[in-house]
Design a protein around this motif. Structure first.
Motif, PDB file in Angstrom:
ATOM      1  N   VAL A  91      30.135 110.285  97.907  1.00 12.14           N
ATOM      2  CA  VAL A  91      31.350 110.643  97.165  1.00 12.14           C
ATOM      3  C   VAL A  91      30.929 110.857  95.714  1.00 12.14           C
ATOM      4  CG1 VAL A  91      33.726 110.036  96.640  1.00 12.14           C
ATOM      5  CG2 VAL A  91      32.642 109.122  98.700  1.00 12.14           C
ATOM      6  N   GLY A  98      32.552 112.446  88.517  1.00  7.02           N
ATOM      7  CA  GLY A  98      31.997 113.237  87.409  1.00  7.02           C
ATOM      8  C   GLY A  98      30.490 113.112  87.293  1.00  7.02           C
ATOM      9  N   SER A 140      28.679 110.629  86.296  1.00  4.47           N
ATOM     10  CA  SER A 140      28.224 109.991  85.057  1.00  4.47           C
ATOM     11  C   SER A 140      27.689 108.581  85.298  1.00  4.47           C
ATOM     12  CB  SER A 140      29.362 109.937  84.028  1.00  4.47           C
ATOM     13  OG  SER A 140      30.421 109.119  84.493  1.00  4.47           O
ATOM     14  N   ASN A 141      27.708 108.158  86.571  1.00  6.98           N
ATOM     15  CA  ASN A 141      27.161 106.831  86.869  1.00  6.98           C
ATOM     16  C   ASN A 141      26.424 106.843  88.204  1.00  6.98           C
ATOM     17  OD1 ASN A 141      26.792 104.327  85.748  1.00  6.98           O
ATOM     18  ND2 ASN A 141      28.491 103.395  86.846  1.00  6.98           N
TER      19      ASN A 141
HETATM   20  C1  LIG Z   1      27.957 108.491  77.686  1.00  6.97           C
HETATM   21  C2  LIG Z   1      28.469 107.517  78.730  1.00  6.97           C
HETATM   22  C3  LIG Z   1      29.195 106.422  78.339  1.00  6.97           C
HETATM   23  C4  LIG Z   1      29.702 105.513  79.287  1.00  6.97           C
HETATM   24  N1  LIG Z   1      30.420 104.437  78.863  1.00  6.97           N
HETATM   25  C5  LIG Z   1      30.915 103.551  79.762  1.00  6.97           C
HETATM   26  C6  LIG Z   1      31.666 102.428  79.321  1.00  6.97           C
HETATM   27  O1  LIG Z   1      31.914 102.228  78.137  1.00  6.97           O
HETATM   28  N2  LIG Z   1      32.126 101.559  80.258  1.00  6.97           N
HETATM   29  C7  LIG Z   1      31.901 101.756  81.595  1.00  6.97           C
HETATM   30  O2  LIG Z   1      32.366 100.925  82.388  1.00  6.97           O
HETATM   31  N3  LIG Z   1      31.197 102.818  82.038  1.00  6.97           N
HETATM   32  C8  LIG Z   1      30.689 103.717  81.150  1.00  6.97           C
HETATM   33  N4  LIG Z   1      29.961 104.790  81.593  1.00  6.97           N
HETATM   34  C9  LIG Z   1      29.687 104.942  83.030  1.00  6.97           C
HETATM   35  C10 LIG Z   1      30.643 105.912  83.749  1.00  6.97           C
HETATM   36  O3  LIG Z   1      31.293 106.756  82.857  1.00  6.97           O
HETATM   37  C11 LIG Z   1      31.705 105.173  84.572  1.00  6.97           C
HETATM   38  O4  LIG Z   1      31.103 104.333  85.504  1.00  6.97           O
HETATM   39  C12 LIG Z   1      32.636 106.141  85.333  1.00  6.97           C
HETATM   40  O5  LIG Z   1      33.686 105.424  85.937  1.00  6.97           O
HETATM   41  C13 LIG Z   1      31.904 106.967  86.394  1.00  6.97           C
HETATM   42  O6  LIG Z   1      32.815 107.971  86.826  1.00  6.97           O
HETATM   43  P1  LIG Z   1      32.328 109.261  87.592  1.00  6.97           P
HETATM   44  O7  LIG Z   1      33.549 109.995  88.033  1.00  6.97           O
HETATM   45  O8  LIG Z   1      31.368 110.031  86.770  1.00  6.97           O
HETATM   46  O9  LIG Z   1      31.618 108.622  88.848  1.00  6.97           O
HETATM   47  P2  LIG Z   1      30.282 109.095  89.596  1.00  6.97           P
HETATM   48  O10 LIG Z   1      29.124 108.894  88.692  1.00  6.97           O
HETATM   49  O11 LIG Z   1      30.450 110.435  90.185  1.00  6.97           O
HETATM   50  O12 LIG Z   1      30.225 107.996  90.746  1.00  6.97           O
HETATM   51  C14 LIG Z   1      30.004 106.632  90.449  1.00  6.97           C
HETATM   52  C15 LIG Z   1      30.135 105.824  91.751  1.00  6.97           C
HETATM   53  O13 LIG Z   1      31.480 105.886  92.206  1.00  6.97           O
HETATM   54  C16 LIG Z   1      31.550 106.479  93.511  1.00  6.97           C
HETATM   55  N5  LIG Z   1      32.775 107.296  93.522  1.00  6.97           N
HETATM   56  C17 LIG Z   1      33.130 108.250  92.621  1.00  6.97           C
HETATM   57  N6  LIG Z   1      34.361 108.724  92.913  1.00  6.97           N
HETATM   58  C18 LIG Z   1      34.780 108.050  94.011  1.00  6.97           C
HETATM   59  C19 LIG Z   1      35.970 108.096  94.821  1.00  6.97           C
HETATM   60  N7  LIG Z   1      36.978 108.929  94.545  1.00  6.97           N
HETATM   61  N8  LIG Z   1      36.044 107.272  95.896  1.00  6.97           N
HETATM   62  C20 LIG Z   1      35.027 106.426  96.209  1.00  6.97           C
HETATM   63  N9  LIG Z   1      33.892 106.347  95.495  1.00  6.97           N
HETATM   64  C21 LIG Z   1      33.768 107.142  94.401  1.00  6.97           C
HETATM   65  C22 LIG Z   1      30.275 107.280  93.665  1.00  6.97           C
HETATM   66  O14 LIG Z   1      29.926 107.429  95.012  1.00  6.97           O
HETATM   67  C23 LIG Z   1      29.304 106.401  92.885  1.00  6.97           C
HETATM   68  O15 LIG Z   1      28.849 105.325  93.683  1.00  6.97           O
HETATM   69  C24 LIG Z   1      29.458 105.727  80.661  1.00  6.97           C
HETATM   70  C25 LIG Z   1      28.737 106.872  81.058  1.00  6.97           C
HETATM   71  C26 LIG Z   1      28.256 107.758  80.109  1.00  6.97           C
HETATM   72  C27 LIG Z   1      27.506 108.977  80.552  1.00  6.97           C
END
Ligand SMILES: Cc1cc2nc3c(=O)[nH]c(=O)nc-3n(C[C@H](O)[C@H](O)[C@H](O)COP(=O)(O)OP(=O)(O)OC[C@H]3O[C@@H](n4cnc5c(N)ncnc54)[C@H](O)[C@@H]3O)c2cc1C
Length: 342
Positions: free
Chosen positions: A54, A57, A59-60
């Motif tokens: 899944v 964005g 970003s993690n």
């Molecule tokens: C510059 C920067 C700053 C950041 N600052 C913070 C911060 O201050 N605090 C913080 O907590 N995090 C921070 N993060 C980490 C990140 O932004 C968060 O963890 C965010 O929630 C990840 O979202 P994403 O949509 O990009 O997830 P992804 O990276 O796409 O996925 C992350 C995980 O979630 C799962 N996933 C994604 N969507 C779903 C869904 N709909 N259903 C089930 N599983 C799913 C994926 O399989 C994966 O395991 C930062 C990242 C960056 C790049």
């Protein structure tokens, strides 16, 4: 069957769909616009025996060169507000909404609760996965429920906050439910009455006299822009390591040797250390090897200068973990997960 295949795309390039800009190709990509689409994608993966990834964005999540099976994006893009008892305002939001757009939409309505979580990249659906947090606030503080589709029965379920087992950068979605469910919607409760949380770091010094939710939001954005590299300028995944939790006795031993070490006692007796400080003390801030480096202003952030792949990043991160362990006997844990990993 024709309808099922209407949004299935083969060999999709994901290098621009992850903030570390790692080169990656999805064998099959499925973009779901609603719960029914999510169910169909999962059914297809089950019928074919495909692995499921899944993607929000990106970003993690650290992507390999090729992701086998089905990569599913829950592109559900809806926000609804409704009044609750007293000052409460309920927000129902789809997994595909950008997290920062949600924060902006709430702040525009002068709603309190998630203004400290401004500028966290990614989408709403991923927010409960690691219980996103910043500046003394976590999504756990406002989350009521999570709706998801479960791969095992193809059905929608609603989990209340307790069932999500949210902890520091942790939840049930990283453990028992990892790679089993697709989160489709969240329910949050915010407040129309001011509830500023300014006790963390230098936030209060940046907030002006009116102290509105918009002002707190603007202060958080300004601090974050100063401190963290923007992934569109310099690819990264934010904090690459979690702040380690050590026992009280280990913290005391370390403090006798390093009295300036930042440390945050926890309710359970353990002590949280600042991973960025530990890395910095090893002289690694700004350290670069090949395509990857430690950011020169924020040692917790690993950056990608271009041309690297996942294996090189993991080897680079491993050298940092080894250096910190050799100096402090503390083991750093990675925050972003690799595809397929729990
Ligand atoms: C510059 C920067 C700053 C950041 N600052 C913070 C911060 O201050 N605090 C913080 O907590 N995090 C921070 N993060 C980490 C990140 O932004 C968060 O963890 C965010 O929630 C990840 O979202 P994403 O949509 O990009 O997830 P992804 O990276 O796409 O996925 C992350 C995980 O979630 C799962 N996933 C994604 N969507 C779903 C869904 N709909 N259903 C089930 N599983 C799913 C994926 O399989 C994966 O395991 C930062 C990242 C960056 C790049």
């Amino acid at each position: 069957m024709r309808e099922v295949f209407s949004t299935l795309e083969a060999d999709q390039d994901l290098s621009h769909a992850n903030t570390m800009a790692l080169p990656s190709l999805a064998e099959y990509l499925w973009r779901a616009r609603n719960e029914r689409d999510v169910g169909q994608g999962l059914q297809l993966a089950n019928e074919r025996g495909w692995d499921l990834t899944v993607l929000g964005g990106g970003s993690n999540l650290l992507l390999p060169r090729r992701i086998g099976g089905l990569t599913l994006c829950a592109d559900i893009d809806e926000i609804a507000f409704s009044s609750g008892a007293g000052d409460a305002v309920h927000v129902e939001v789809g997994a595909g909404v950008g997290w920062h757009s949600l924060v902006e939409a709430c702040v525009e309505r002068e709603l309190w609760g998630i203004e400290n979580l401004a500028l966290i990249p990614g989408r709403v659906g991923a927010a409960p996965i690691q219980n996103i947090g910043a500046y003394g606030v976590e999504i756990a503080d406002v989350l009521d429920w999570v709706e998801l589709v479960d791969r095992r029965d193809g059905k929608s379920h609603r989990l209340d906050r307790e069932a999500c087992e949210l902890g520091y950068r942790d939840s049930i979605f990283k453990r028992e439910l990892a790679n089993q469910v697709v989160i489709t919607r969240l329910g949050l409760t915010l407040s129309s009455r001011p509830r500023p949380r300014l006790d963390y770091g230098a936030l209060s010094q940046h907030v002006g006299v009116s102290g509105s939710a918009r002002e707190v939001f603007a202060a958080v954005c300004a601090i974050r822009r100063e401190k963290l590299p923007d992934p569109s300028d310099l690819p990264n995944t934010g904090s690459f390591f979690k702040n380690p939790l050590v026992s009280g006795s280990q913290a005391s031993r370390l403090l006798s040797e390093f009295p300036a070490m930042p440390h945050y006692p926890q309710a359970d007796g353990r002590v949280k250390l600042a991973a960025g400080w530990l890395i910095d003390q090893c002289g690694l801030k700004g350290y670069r090897q090949g395509a990857f480096g430690v950011h020169d202003r924020q040692a917790l952030v690993l950056v990608h200068f271009g041309g690297g792949v996942l294996a090189e990043l993991l080897a680079f991160a491993g050298r940092i973990v080894d250096a910190v362990h050799a100096r402090f006997a503390v083991t750093l844990e990675r925050e972003p997960r690799c595809v397929g990993e729990r």
